[in-house]
Design a protein around this motif. Structure first.
Motif, PDB file in Angstrom:
ATOM      1  N   LEU A  32      -0.796  10.656  -3.496  1.00  9.03           N
ATOM      2  CA  LEU A  32      -0.951   9.976  -2.222  1.00  9.03           C
ATOM      3  C   LEU A  32       0.400   9.413  -1.800  1.00  9.03           C
ATOM      4  O   LEU A  32       1.073   8.743  -2.588  1.00  9.03           O
ATOM      5  N   VAL A  33       0.785   9.688  -0.577  1.00  2.47           N
ATOM      6  CA  VAL A  33       1.993   9.077  -0.013  1.00  2.47           C
ATOM      7  C   VAL A  33       1.553   7.897   0.850  1.00  2.47           C
ATOM      8  O   VAL A  33       0.714   8.053   1.736  1.00  2.47           O
ATOM      9  N   ILE A  34       2.065   6.728   0.538  1.00  4.69           N
ATOM     10  CA  ILE A  34       1.659   5.525   1.272  1.00  4.69           C
ATOM     11  C   ILE A  34       2.641   5.277   2.410  1.00  4.69           C
ATOM     12  O   ILE A  34       3.845   5.074   2.174  1.00  4.69           O
ATOM     13  N   CYS A  35       2.132   5.335   3.630  1.00  2.96           N
ATOM     14  CA  CYS A  35       2.963   5.160   4.825  1.00  2.96           C
ATOM     15  C   CYS A  35       2.843   3.704   5.276  1.00  2.96           C
ATOM     16  O   CYS A  35       1.764   3.265   5.690  1.00  2.96           O
ATOM     17  N   PRO A  36       3.929   2.943   5.178  1.00  8.03           N
ATOM     18  CA  PRO A  36       3.830   1.499   5.420  1.00  8.03           C
ATOM     19  C   PRO A  36       3.542   1.153   6.878  1.00  8.03           C
ATOM     20  O   PRO A  36       3.733   1.983   7.773  1.00  8.03           O
ATOM     21  N   PRO A  37       3.095  -0.089   7.101  1.00  2.67           N
ATOM     22  CA  PRO A  37       2.872  -0.532   8.472  1.00  2.67           C
ATOM     23  C   PRO A  37       4.207  -0.784   9.180  1.00  2.67           C
ATOM     24  O   PRO A  37       5.267  -0.590   8.586  1.00  2.67           O
ATOM     25  N   LEU A  38       4.150  -1.229  10.414  1.00  2.00           N
ATOM     26  CA  LEU A  38       5.368  -1.363  11.221  1.00  2.00           C
ATOM     27  C   LEU A  38       5.768  -2.830  11.397  1.00  2.00           C
ATOM     28  O   LEU A  38       4.983  -3.734  11.165  1.00  2.00           O
ATOM     29  N   PHE A  39       6.988  -3.002  11.835  1.00  2.00           N
ATOM     30  CA  PHE A  39       7.541  -4.324  12.163  1.00  2.00           C
ATOM     31  C   PHE A  39       7.407  -5.297  10.980  1.00  2.00           C
ATOM     32  O   PHE A  39       7.580  -4.891   9.837  1.00  2.00           O
ATOM     33  N   HIS A  40       7.033  -6.552  11.272  1.00  3.34           N
ATOM     34  CA  HIS A  40       6.944  -7.584  10.241  1.00  3.34           C
ATOM     35  C   HIS A  40       5.841  -7.278   9.230  1.00  3.34           C
ATOM     36  O   HIS A  40       5.860  -7.795   8.114  1.00  3.34           O
ATOM     37  N   GLU A  41       4.897  -6.419   9.590  1.00  2.00           N
ATOM     38  CA  GLU A  41       3.788  -6.125   8.684  1.00  2.00           C
ATOM     39  C   GLU A  41       4.255  -5.363   7.435  1.00  2.00           C
ATOM     40  O   GLU A  41       3.589  -5.386   6.411  1.00  2.00           O
ATOM     41  N   ARG A  42       5.394  -4.691   7.543  1.00  2.95           N
ATOM     42  CA  ARG A  42       5.919  -3.987   6.372  1.00  2.95           C
ATOM     43  C   ARG A  42       6.181  -4.986   5.241  1.00  2.95           C
ATOM     44  O   ARG A  42       5.819  -4.759   4.085  1.00  2.95           O
ATOM     45  N   VAL A  43       6.805  -6.112   5.607  1.00  6.58           N
ATOM     46  CA  VAL A  43       7.118  -7.129   4.598  1.00  6.58           C
ATOM     47  C   VAL A  43       5.845  -7.853   4.146  1.00  6.58           C
ATOM     48  O   VAL A  43       5.647  -8.113   2.965  1.00  6.58           O
ATOM     49  N   LEU A  44       4.955  -8.134   5.101  1.00  9.62           N
ATOM     50  CA  LEU A  44       3.718  -8.845   4.759  1.00  9.62           C
ATOM     51  C   LEU A  44       2.893  -8.063   3.743  1.00  9.62           C
ATOM     52  O   LEU A  44       2.280  -8.630   2.851  1.00  9.62           O
ATOM     53  N   GLY A  45       2.867  -6.746   3.886  1.00 11.39           N
ATOM     54  CA  GLY A  45       2.015  -5.922   3.018  1.00 11.39           C
ATOM     55  C   GLY A  45       2.761  -5.302   1.856  1.00 11.39           C
ATOM     56  O   GLY A  45       2.176  -4.519   1.094  1.00 11.39           O
ATOM     57  N   TYR A  46       4.031  -5.636   1.693  1.00 15.17           N
ATOM     58  CA  TYR A  46       4.857  -4.930   0.704  1.00 15.17           C
ATOM     59  C   TYR A  46       4.297  -5.050  -0.708  1.00 15.17           C
ATOM     60  O   TYR A  46       4.120  -4.060  -1.415  1.00 15.17           O
ATOM     61  N   ARG A  47       4.012  -6.267  -1.105  1.00 18.09           N
ATOM     62  CA  ARG A  47       3.490  -6.483  -2.462  1.00 18.09           C
ATOM     63  C   ARG A  47       2.080  -5.910  -2.595  1.00 18.09           C
ATOM     64  O   ARG A  47       1.737  -5.281  -3.596  1.00 18.09           O
ATOM     65  N   LEU A  48       1.274  -6.146  -1.575  1.00 15.79           N
ATOM     66  CA  LEU A  48      -0.121  -5.692  -1.622  1.00 15.79           C
ATOM     67  C   LEU A  48      -0.209  -4.187  -1.861  1.00 15.79           C
ATOM     68  O   LEU A  48      -0.940  -3.724  -2.740  1.00 15.79           O
ATOM     69  N   PHE A  49       0.567  -3.419  -1.091  1.00 16.04           N
ATOM     70  CA  PHE A  49       0.431  -1.971  -1.219  1.00 16.04           C
ATOM     71  C   PHE A  49       1.185  -1.431  -2.445  1.00 16.04           C
ATOM     72  O   PHE A  49       0.905  -0.322  -2.894  1.00 16.04           O
ATOM     73  N   GLY A  50       2.077  -2.249  -2.994  1.00 19.83           N
ATOM     74  CA  GLY A  50       2.663  -1.909  -4.291  1.00 19.83           C
ATOM     75  C   GLY A  50       1.618  -2.052  -5.391  1.00 19.83           C
ATOM     76  O   GLY A  50       1.492  -1.188  -6.268  1.00 19.83           O
ATOM     77  N   LEU A  51       0.862  -3.139  -5.327  1.00 20.59           N
ATOM     78  CA  LEU A  51      -0.198  -3.348  -6.320  1.00 20.59           C
ATOM     79  C   LEU A  51      -1.293  -2.292  -6.179  1.00 20.59           C
ATOM     80  O   LEU A  51      -1.847  -1.802  -7.160  1.00 20.59           O
ATOM     81  N   LEU A  52      -1.597  -1.968  -4.928  1.00 19.41           N
ATOM     82  CA  LEU A  52      -2.598  -0.930  -4.666  1.00 19.41           C
ATOM     83  C   LEU A  52      -2.150   0.405  -5.282  1.00 19.41           C
ATOM     84  O   LEU A  52      -2.938   1.095  -5.944  1.00 19.41           O
ATOM     85  N   ALA A  53      -0.876   0.745  -5.087  1.00 18.15           N
ATOM     86  CA  ALA A  53      -0.367   2.011  -5.639  1.00 18.15           C
ATOM     87  C   ALA A  53      -0.468   2.007  -7.156  1.00 18.15           C
ATOM     88  O   ALA A  53      -0.844   3.020  -7.764  1.00 18.15           O
TER      89      ALA A  53
END
Lengths: 262, 278
Positions: A32-53
């Motif tokens: 699965l390739v995780i495509c991050p969200p845009l703008f400030h949401e990239r930073v907001l979700g950075y840890r979350l989607f790392g843990l998800l991966a």
């Protein structure tokens, strides 16, 4: 969960992208390739989607996370980011993920919010992408742009109250949106962004994860996984918060894993 | 990196997946102290609104290398690490030293990053400089005077509500700011010890920490004589917020840090000035 993540660079010298590979201990069932969200949401979700991966990798799904060109640790200036460019970056990431996948299974995308627009385009262009999942999908780009502008205005207003006594530097003409570069060309792309866009190839698995109202709007999806309010609040603020995988998050992630591996 | 003269290298520093990115000029060997940027709170290593990435690239053009990484529990740091934050800092410095051959560092941080930089600089003699953004300061008479000046131009009801809030806050210990500060009185001793060791400090305070800093005279009252030491540089930007939301503030910060670095550590190339885009 003892799957190690491996940082790496992807792409040609002129478009180096920073990425993190979350491999599996056993041959992966899929990638699965995780495509991050845009703008400030990239930073907001950075840890979350790392843990998800990491959790998906432990379940047998290898994941590749990356930063779009002009964002995060990837090359490029802030002004270089565009939705079209993000689509190119996804193609680079898909090729890299396929090359690293030991199991040789299928490759899919998990796009987060605004990442859904370029992910959809990438899926249309590359028939080998078998799955396209979108976390908290945004269907209407113009609506999203309006929402960001409201947040931006509110933030700038807060910052003009005492003791923040500035006015000139918080001008709305500074080409910024919620603290990120947003040139007119990107605004145009966002205004035109829609989901669903062009029809996907038959056989492409299309799923969404989101709140009830987001699922209701995503009539185009074949698979739906509901997220609770607490699982979606990471994107509701400009403040980065400590992130932990609570039950509200692990349950939908595990459901996603079982759907993908089925 | 879009500028071919610069390079970002991945430098691992622990067996369990901790790593950071070293930004430097691609052709030259690294010389002079390496700037190490710590996470501002739980914000990932790229910094608020990509500030750390842009600062690193700007400094790299002047021949200054910068290392940024995620502390345990933040960003890309592996979730099951047992390494503490201070251990991670030491391991990071060891790894950069092995990788570059450079054994002097400047620790930089915003908010909690500034607090950790202070602690690290106290312990590690390789640290020859500190960039303290919204670091430690004591609330004192000057604070209350500035607070009153700020609030008494408000409508009476709003001002009274603010006074009530202040009174409540006055009853709470400073630790309630969630910061890791020295015990009262220790800060002067600690700073003097670092200055005597030759550590150079750039202390910048913004208007975004109005909960504990509102008047530049607080700096002198916090650090006493050490505040006037030639190795200290102090600036107060009351019109700037805590996370540098405005692009103009980010540009201003990058310029200020670059200029300080150049003068304090005599970097090889003059630092280019930035212009606000758009």
């Amino acid at each position: 969960m003892s799957v190690m993540s491996v940082p790496q660079w992807l792409g040609p010298p002129g478009r180096r992208l920073f990425a993190t590979w979350h491999g599996c201990n056993e041959p992966a069932g899929m990638t699965l390739v995780i495509c991050p969200p845009l703008f400030h949401e990239r930073v907001l979700g950075y840890r979350l989607f790392g843990l998800l991966a990491a959790r998906l990798a432990a379940a047998g799904i290898a994941c590749l996370r990356f930063d779009y060109y002009g964002t995060g640790d990837s090359a490029g200036d802030d002004l270089d980011f565009s939705l079209e460019g993000a689509c190119t970056d996804i193609a680079i990431a898909v090729a890299a993920a396929r090359a690293q996948s030991v199991g040789g299974g299928s490759v899919g995308l998990l796009a987060v919010r605004g990442g859904g627009w370029p992910a959809w385009s990438a899926t249309v262009r590359d028939p080998s992408i078998s799955h396209c999942w979108i976390w908290q999908p945004l269907t209407d780009g113009a609506e999203y742009l309006d929402a960001l502008q409201r947040v931006d205005t509110a933030e700038r207003t807060v910052r003009t109250n005492p003791p923040f006594c500035k006015a000139p530097s918080t001008s709305r003409d500074d080409g910024q949106l919620v603290g990120c570069a947003c040139p007119e060309s990107l605004r145009r792309e966002l205004r035109d962004a829609q989901l669903p866009a062009t029809n996907l190839l038959p056989g492409t698995s299309l799923g969404v994860l989101g709140r009830r109202n987001e699922l209701d709007r995503a009539t185009f999806a074949t698979y739906r996984i509901e997220l609770t309010e607490s699982a979606t609040q990471w994107a509701d603020t400009l403040k980065v918060r400590a992130t932990f995988l609570t039950k509200a998050l692990t349950e939908p992630i595990d459901r996603l894993a079982s759907v993908l591996l089925a | 990196m879009s500028d071919p003269r610069l390079i970002d290298e991945i430098v691992p520093f622990a067996d369990n997946g901790l790593y950071g990115l070293l930004t430097r000029r691609s052709k030259d060997p690294v010389s002079g102290p390496v700037l190490v940027l710590l996470n501002p709170g739980v914000i990932p290593r790229s910094g608020p609104f990509r500030l750390h990435v842009r600062l690193a690239r700007r400094l790299a053009k002047a021949g200054i290398a910068t290392f940024r990484f995620d502390l345990p529990g933040i960003g890309d740091a592996t979730p099951d690490t047992t390494v503490t934050r201070m251990q991670a800092v030491t391991m990071a410095l060891d790894a950069v030293q092995r990788h570059t051959g450079v054994n002097t560092f400047v620790m930089g941080g915003l908010c909690l990053g500034a607090d950790l930089a202070w602690k690290a600089a106290l312990q590690d003699p390789r640290i020859v400089g500190m960039l303290q953004i919204d670091g430690f300061a004591r609330i004192d008479y000057w604070y209350y005077q500035a607070w009153a000046k700020d609030h008494f131009r408000w409508p009476p009801v709003r001002a009274l509500a603010a006074i009530a809030r202040l009174a409540i806050r006055r009853l709470r210990p400073v630790e309630e700011f969630g910061r890791e500060w020295p015990a009262r009185g220790e800060e002067r001793v600690q700073l003097r010890a670092m200055l005597d060791r030759g550590v150079k400090v750039f202390a910048l305070y913004t208007g975004g920490i109005a909960a504990y800093f509102r008047d530049p005279r607080q700096f002198a009252s916090t650090y006493a004589n050490a505040a006037d030491d030639p190795q200290m540089r102090f600036e107060f930007w009351p019109d700037c917020d805590h996370v540098f939301f405005a692009e103009s503030d980010r540009v201003r910060l990058i310029d200020a840090v670059s200029t300080w670095y150049e003068s304090a550590f005599h970097c090889s190339r003059p630092v280019e000035r930035l212009r606000v885009s758009a």
